[in-house]
Design a protein around this motif. Structure first.
Motif, PDB file in Angstrom:
ATOM      1  N   THR A  38      42.022  33.644   9.520  1.00  0.00           N
ATOM      2  CA  THR A  38      41.302  33.396   8.300  1.00  0.00           C
ATOM      3  C   THR A  38      40.329  34.210   7.667  1.00  0.00           C
ATOM      4  OG1 THR A  38      39.690  31.942   9.099  1.00  0.00           O
ATOM      5  CG2 THR A  38      41.936  31.047   8.637  1.00  0.00           C
ATOM      6  N   GLY A  39      39.837  35.153   8.573  1.00  0.00           N
ATOM      7  CA  GLY A  39      38.861  36.176   8.223  1.00  0.00           C
ATOM      8  C   GLY A  39      37.397  35.508   8.601  1.00  0.00           C
ATOM      9  N   HIS A  40      37.296  34.483   9.069  1.00  0.00           N
ATOM     10  CA  HIS A  40      36.030  34.030   9.670  1.00  0.00           C
ATOM     11  C   HIS A  40      35.426  34.803  10.884  1.00  0.00           C
ATOM     12  CE1 HIS A  40      37.331  30.828   6.868  1.00  0.00           C
ATOM     13  NE2 HIS A  40      36.227  30.665   6.776  1.00  0.00           N
ATOM     14  N   VAL A  41      34.304  34.887  10.926  1.00  0.00           N
ATOM     15  CA  VAL A  41      33.896  35.794  12.198  1.00  0.00           C
ATOM     16  C   VAL A  41      33.362  34.809  13.148  1.00  0.00           C
ATOM     17  CG1 VAL A  41      32.003  37.343  12.936  1.00  0.00           C
ATOM     18  CG2 VAL A  41      32.953  37.616  10.932  1.00  0.00           C
ATOM     19  N   ARG A  42      33.801  34.962  14.448  1.00  0.00           N
ATOM     20  CA  ARG A  42      33.339  34.428  15.597  1.00  0.00           C
ATOM     21  C   ARG A  42      32.607  35.349  16.854  1.00  0.00           C
ATOM     22  NH1 ARG A  42      39.032  30.992  16.293  1.00  0.00           N
ATOM     23  NH2 ARG A  42      39.565  33.356  16.501  1.00  0.00           N
ATOM     24  N   TYR A  43      31.799  34.740  17.377  1.00  0.00           N
ATOM     25  CA  TYR A  43      31.204  35.590  18.674  1.00  0.00           C
ATOM     26  C   TYR A  43      31.311  34.839  19.977  1.00  0.00           C
ATOM     27  CZ  TYR A  43      29.063  39.112  15.704  1.00  0.00           C
ATOM     28  OH  TYR A  43      28.850  40.129  14.600  1.00  0.00           O
ATOM     29  N   PHE A  44      31.712  35.390  21.060  1.00  0.00           N
ATOM     30  CA  PHE A  44      31.966  34.746  22.020  1.00  0.00           C
ATOM     31  C   PHE A  44      30.910  35.368  23.528  1.00  0.00           C
ATOM     32  CE2 PHE A  44      35.866  33.984  19.798  1.00  0.00           C
ATOM     33  CZ  PHE A  44      35.983  32.682  20.093  1.00  0.00           C
ATOM     34  N   TYR A  45      30.213  34.515  23.920  1.00  0.00           N
ATOM     35  CA  TYR A  45      29.651  34.887  25.240  1.00  0.00           C
ATOM     36  C   TYR A  45      30.175  34.485  26.464  1.00  0.00           C
ATOM     37  CZ  TYR A  45      26.038  35.704  21.602  1.00  0.00           C
ATOM     38  OH  TYR A  45      25.261  35.835  20.394  1.00  0.00           O
ATOM     39  N   ILE A  54      30.018  30.860  18.788  1.00  0.00           N
ATOM     40  CA  ILE A  54      29.497  30.751  17.756  1.00  0.00           C
ATOM     41  C   ILE A  54      30.602  31.196  16.537  1.00  0.00           C
ATOM     42  CG2 ILE A  54      27.145  30.728  18.204  1.00  0.00           C
ATOM     43  CD1 ILE A  54      26.937  33.545  17.085  1.00  0.00           C
ATOM     44  N   SER A  55      30.836  30.101  15.571  1.00  0.00           N
ATOM     45  CA  SER A  55      31.776  30.744  14.430  1.00  0.00           C
ATOM     46  C   SER A  55      31.360  30.076  12.966  1.00  0.00           C
ATOM     47  CB  SER A  55      33.123  29.949  14.877  1.00  0.00           C
ATOM     48  OG  SER A  55      34.072  30.139  14.026  1.00  0.00           O
ATOM     49  N   GLU A  56      31.644  30.975  12.197  1.00  0.00           N
ATOM     50  CA  GLU A  56      31.637  30.560  10.946  1.00  0.00           C
ATOM     51  C   GLU A  56      32.806  29.419  10.657  1.00  0.00           C
ATOM     52  OE1 GLU A  56      30.762  34.549   8.587  1.00  0.00           O
ATOM     53  OE2 GLU A  56      32.834  34.344   9.099  1.00  0.00           O
ATOM     54  N   PRO A  57      32.420  28.189  10.205  1.00  0.00           N
ATOM     55  CA  PRO A  57      33.266  27.183   9.957  1.00  0.00           C
ATOM     56  C   PRO A  57      34.585  27.596   9.327  1.00  0.00           C
ATOM     57  CG  PRO A  57      30.908  26.327   9.533  1.00  0.00           C
ATOM     58  CD  PRO A  57      31.111  27.902   9.573  1.00  0.00           C
TER      59      PRO A  57
END
Length: 130
Positions: A38-45, A54-57
């Motif tokens: 969808t183009g939303h950015v997420r980061y994974f630790y 963490i994710s843009e909804p």
């Protein structure tokens, strides 16, 4: 039991700065950036076989903290509990509940610190005295 935990972030880069700091105190490395279809950015630790994201909804609505929810992070010492708390405050978080330190509970002595991230998610740093 868990594969991962993910929370929403209204400002993904601000949240990344916050979590880089607090999760860095636990030894987590650099977050892996991912872009959803969808183009939303997420980061994974990733650390010790666990994943925190963490994710843009993706639904386009505002990110918010879970009312009544707490995400607990296991620490290896009372000093690490304090470092987690202090890193959170220094990077846009808010200290909540009692000051970091020991608490006597029905499960024994625990060192605890509570902080809310910039989007209101309640985090707990915990070290259980053996």
């Amino acid at each position: 039991m868990f594969n991962h935990i993910m929370v929403g972030a209204s400002d993904i880069e601000r949240s990344k700065t916050f979590y880089d700091a607090v999760l860095g105190t636990l030894g987590a490395g650099e977050a892996l950036r991912n872009e959803a279809p969808t183009g939303h950015v997420r980061y994974f630790y990733r650390h010790d076989g666990n994943t925190f994201g963490i994710s843009e909804p993706i639904n386009g609505e505002a990110a918010c903290g879970a009312n009544g929810g707490t995400i607990g992070f296991k620490c290896s010492s009372p000093e690490q509990v304090k470092a987690f708390h202090d890193a959170g405050i220094a990077h846009g978080g808010t200290s909540i509940e009692e000051a970091p330190g020991p608490r006597e509970t029905s499960m024994g002595t625990m060192h605890l610190a509570y902080v809310r991230d910039p989007d209101g998610n309640k985090l707990c740093a915990l070290y259980r005295v053996k």
